[in-house]
Design a protein around this motif. Structure first.
Motif, PDB file in Angstrom:
ATOM      1  N   VAL A   1       0.912  -1.137   0.128  1.00 55.34           N
ATOM      2  CA  VAL A   1       0.009   0.007  -0.004  1.00 55.34           C
ATOM      3  C   VAL A   1       0.958   1.180  -0.106  1.00 55.34           C
ATOM      4  O   VAL A   1       0.561   2.075  -0.728  1.00 55.34           O
ATOM      5  N   LEU A   2       1.952   1.247   0.764  1.00 57.78           N
ATOM      6  CA  LEU A   2       2.904   2.265   0.923  1.00 57.78           C
ATOM      7  C   LEU A   2       3.409   2.596  -0.179  1.00 57.78           C
ATOM      8  O   LEU A   2       4.154   3.747  -0.570  1.00 57.78           O
ATOM      9  N   ASN A   3       3.950   1.322  -1.253  1.00 52.53           N
ATOM     10  CA  ASN A   3       4.414   1.580  -2.501  1.00 52.53           C
ATOM     11  C   ASN A   3       3.436   1.980  -3.545  1.00 52.53           C
ATOM     12  O   ASN A   3       3.768   1.771  -4.748  1.00 52.53           O
ATOM     13  N   GLY A   4       2.199   2.546  -3.234  1.00 53.23           N
ATOM     14  CA  GLY A   4       1.379   3.022  -4.326  1.00 53.23           C
ATOM     15  C   GLY A   4       0.447   2.015  -4.948  1.00 53.23           C
ATOM     16  O   GLY A   4       0.051   1.990  -5.831  1.00 53.23           O
ATOM     17  N   GLY A   5       0.419   0.694  -4.223  1.00 53.72           N
ATOM     18  CA  GLY A   5      -0.348  -0.394  -4.663  1.00 53.72           C
ATOM     19  C   GLY A   5       0.218  -1.305  -5.529  1.00 53.72           C
ATOM     20  O   GLY A   5      -0.223  -2.188  -5.820  1.00 53.72           O
ATOM     21  N   GLU A   6       1.618  -1.037  -5.766  1.00 52.46           N
ATOM     22  CA  GLU A   6       2.355  -1.939  -6.373  1.00 52.46           C
ATOM     23  C   GLU A   6       3.041  -3.057  -5.449  1.00 52.46           C
ATOM     24  O   GLU A   6       3.904  -2.426  -4.448  1.00 52.46           O
ATOM     25  N   THR A   7       3.294  -4.253  -5.537  1.00 48.18           N
ATOM     26  CA  THR A   7       4.090  -4.802  -4.791  1.00 48.18           C
ATOM     27  C   THR A   7       5.591  -4.774  -4.664  1.00 48.18           C
ATOM     28  O   THR A   7       6.099  -4.578  -5.796  1.00 48.18           O
ATOM     29  N   VAL A   8       6.011  -4.255  -3.467  1.00 44.66           N
ATOM     30  CA  VAL A   8       7.350  -4.037  -3.299  1.00 44.66           C
ATOM     31  C   VAL A   8       8.370  -5.086  -3.833  1.00 44.66           C
ATOM     32  O   VAL A   8       8.048  -6.540  -3.592  1.00 44.66           O
ATOM     33  N   ASP A   9       9.565  -4.756  -4.289  1.00 43.19           N
ATOM     34  CA  ASP A   9      10.639  -5.828  -4.409  1.00 43.19           C
ATOM     35  C   ASP A   9      11.928  -5.099  -3.843  1.00 43.19           C
ATOM     36  O   ASP A   9      11.864  -4.240  -3.221  1.00 43.19           O
ATOM     37  N   GLU A  10      13.290  -5.836  -4.280  1.00 41.16           N
ATOM     38  CA  GLU A  10      14.207  -5.446  -3.780  1.00 41.16           C
ATOM     39  C   GLU A  10      14.638  -4.162  -4.057  1.00 41.16           C
ATOM     40  O   GLU A  10      15.531  -3.361  -3.384  1.00 41.16           O
ATOM     41  N   THR A  11      14.075  -3.625  -5.293  1.00 40.08           N
ATOM     42  CA  THR A  11      14.487  -2.067  -5.384  1.00 40.08           C
ATOM     43  C   THR A  11      13.640  -1.163  -4.709  1.00 40.08           C
ATOM     44  O   THR A  11      13.732   0.256  -4.995  1.00 40.08           O
TER      45      THR A  11
ATOM     46  N   GLU B   1      13.276  -0.596   0.064  1.00 45.97           N
ATOM     47  CA  GLU B   1      13.829   0.507   1.058  1.00 45.97           C
ATOM     48  C   GLU B   1      13.180   1.769   1.190  1.00 45.97           C
ATOM     49  O   GLU B   1      12.985   2.513   2.239  1.00 45.97           O
ATOM     50  N   ASN B   2      12.143   2.097   0.233  1.00 42.40           N
ATOM     51  CA  ASN B   2      11.483   3.396   0.217  1.00 42.40           C
ATOM     52  C   ASN B   2      10.476   3.246   1.296  1.00 42.40           C
ATOM     53  O   ASN B   2       9.988   4.345   1.854  1.00 42.40           O
ATOM     54  N   VAL B   3       9.762   2.137   1.772  1.00 39.94           N
ATOM     55  CA  VAL B   3       8.824   2.058   2.498  1.00 39.94           C
ATOM     56  C   VAL B   3       9.318   1.583   3.727  1.00 39.94           C
ATOM     57  O   VAL B   3       8.463   1.566   4.889  1.00 39.94           O
ATOM     58  N   ILE B   4      10.140   1.261   4.190  1.00 36.29           N
ATOM     59  CA  ILE B   4      10.661   0.756   5.430  1.00 36.29           C
ATOM     60  C   ILE B   4      10.569   1.672   6.534  1.00 36.29           C
ATOM     61  O   ILE B   4      10.291   1.232   7.610  1.00 36.29           O
TER      62      ILE B   4
ATOM     63  N   TYR C   1      10.761 -13.205  -1.701  1.00 36.99           N
ATOM     64  CA  TYR C   1      11.484 -13.647  -0.293  1.00 36.99           C
ATOM     65  C   TYR C   1      12.394 -12.319  -0.016  1.00 36.99           C
ATOM     66  O   TYR C   1      12.757 -11.794   1.039  1.00 36.99           O
ATOM     67  N   PRO C   2      13.361 -12.018  -1.104  1.00 31.14           N
ATOM     68  CA  PRO C   2      14.150 -11.057  -0.605  1.00 31.14           C
ATOM     69  C   PRO C   2      13.670  -9.712  -0.113  1.00 31.14           C
ATOM     70  O   PRO C   2      14.124  -9.392   0.874  1.00 31.14           O
ATOM     71  N   ALA C   3      12.625  -9.193  -0.511  1.00 29.35           N
ATOM     72  CA  ALA C   3      11.817  -8.119  -0.089  1.00 29.35           C
ATOM     73  C   ALA C   3      11.304  -8.322   1.257  1.00 29.35           C
ATOM     74  O   ALA C   3      11.371  -7.617   2.195  1.00 29.35           O
ATOM     75  N   MET C   4      10.497  -9.581   1.332  1.00 32.50           N
ATOM     76  CA  MET C   4       9.946  -9.858   2.576  1.00 32.50           C
ATOM     77  C   MET C   4      10.993 -10.124   3.918  1.00 32.50           C
ATOM     78  O   MET C   4      10.887  -9.799   5.066  1.00 32.50           O
ATOM     79  N   ARG C   5      12.353 -10.703   3.578  1.00 34.10           N
ATOM     80  CA  ARG C   5      13.509 -10.807   4.446  1.00 34.10           C
ATOM     81  C   ARG C   5      13.970  -9.424   4.683  1.00 34.10           C
ATOM     82  O   ARG C   5      14.119  -9.303   6.109  1.00 34.10           O
ATOM     83  N   ARG C   6      14.074  -8.456   3.919  1.00 34.74           N
ATOM     84  CA  ARG C   6      14.401  -6.997   4.331  1.00 34.74           C
ATOM     85  C   ARG C   6      13.337  -6.562   5.297  1.00 34.74           C
ATOM     86  O   ARG C   6      13.708  -5.761   6.265  1.00 34.74           O
TER      87      ARG C   6
END
Length: 351
Positions: free
Chosen positions: A189-199, A202-205, A341-346
């Motif tokens: 949601v914080l990523n504008g409704g797009e699924t976050v990835d490794e790139t 960091e913007n939403v953490i 997983y990489p995004a979830m791990r972060r």
């Protein structure tokens, strides 16, 4: 001659009796599987009807120790035959930490939902954050997240009876699946409704850290959080994130209690939500047999009809729970993908 014939007959009887006993004892022999189990599935594992099917058809008995989906990956697994977490993130975490398991199998699914009370529902509907469609409540997650980030108090929403800021209590996202699934949903949601990835993660953490820092102590078990919600009332737990299956199971297993509480308890589907995928991880050859047993059609039917897990046999949801859970969605369609997983791990490591 007669004595010889009698001896032969007696010998045959002994052989048949011995064979029958061996067959009986071999069929009645039960293999006990030990493992770690998410708390939300304890009801199914303690269901006597399910246990009888497993003993009769598969000669298996499941013993368990309760653990959060992520905690069980790093827990001592000596003597354990299986892990049964509530997400594929936990499976990926296991593969990252331990390597490939003997087998993994998706057993059933359940969506993440919000639980609240009528007082809170009325306020959220006045603000246009929750809407009702054909008896089902849906929360606009963008609006709800904005409300949380704006430090809105319950008093600001016209609910001065409640202390503090608007928030959604969850389990600890670094230990338990329902918490990290809700964190994943917030991240998207914080990523504008797009699924976050490794790139983009960091913007939403920073915002995720801000949201979860306000919650204070968090339970490590989804079942503990849900039980606290039921027992402590609206003042202590105005709104929590959990599994749809929890209310369905509670209503079926505790019909009298649910009848007394149902006018106040409310289940809301985040729009969008995410699926929690309950994946069985076999740690050895003995554990491998457990996957086949849990996919048995009768076990799958019980998992849905008595414990609320959406399985391959759940069919039309409204038919199974008609007149019991009025606000349950027959089909869950407003769903977004969980980050990889990489995004979830972060996300997990940051919280």
């Amino acid at each position: 001659m007669k004595s010889r014939a009698l001896g032969i007959i007696l010998l045959a009887v002994v052989i048949l009796a011995s064979g029958g006993y061996y067959l009986y004892s071999s069929q009645s022999r039960v293999t006990v599987l030990d493992g770690y189990l998410g708390g939300e599935k304890i009801g199914l594992f303690e269901d006597e009807e399910a246990a009888e099917i497993l003993r009769r058809e598969y000669h298996l008995e499941f013993q368990y120790s309760r653990a959060g989906s992520l905690d069980m990956v790093t827990a001592d697994q000596t003597g354990m035959d299986y892990l049964f977490p509530s997400s594929q993130t936990a499976l990926a975490y296991y593969e990252d930490e331990k390597g490939q398991p003997v087998q993994d199998e998706i057993i059933f699914n359940t969506p993440i939902v919000l639980y609240t009370h009528q007082l809170v529902l009325d306020a959220l509907m006045r603000e246009g954050i929750v809407e009702e469609e054909e008896g089902v409540y849906y929360a606009d997650m963008v609006k709800l997240t904005d409300l949380i980030m704006a430090d809105t108090s319950w008093a600001d929403l016209g609910v001065p009876e409640l202390y503090g800021k608007v928030s959604v209590d969850t389990t600890d996202p670094a230990k338990s699946n329902s918490g990290n699934m809700f964190a994943a949903l917030l991240a998207n949601v914080l990523n504008g409704g797009e699924t976050v990835d490794e790139t983009t993660v960091e913007n939403v953490i920073p915002k995720l850290q801000e949201i979860f820092a306000r919650l204070g102590y968090m339970e490590t078990s989804s079942s503990d959080l849900f039980n606290q919600f039921l027992r402590m009332g609206v003042g202590a737990k105005p709104m929590i994130a959990g599994y749809e299956s929890q209310l369905l199971e509670f209503a079926v297993e505790n019909p009298e209690d649910y009848e007394q509480m149902k006018d106040d308890l409310v289940m809301i589907y985040p729009s969008p939500t995410v699926w929690s995928t309950h994946v069985y991880i076999a740690l050895d050859e003995a554990g491998r047999a457990g996957a086949e047993a849990l996919l048995d059609r009768d076990i799958q039917k019980l998992a849905w009809e008595k414990h609320g897990f959406r399985t391959s046999t759940y069919g039309a949801a409204s038919q199974s729970f008609e007149g019991i859970i009025e606000e349950m969605a027959p089909e869950v369609t407003r769903v977004m993908q969980v980050p990889d997983y990489p995004a979830m791990r972060r996300i997990i490591d940051s919280l």
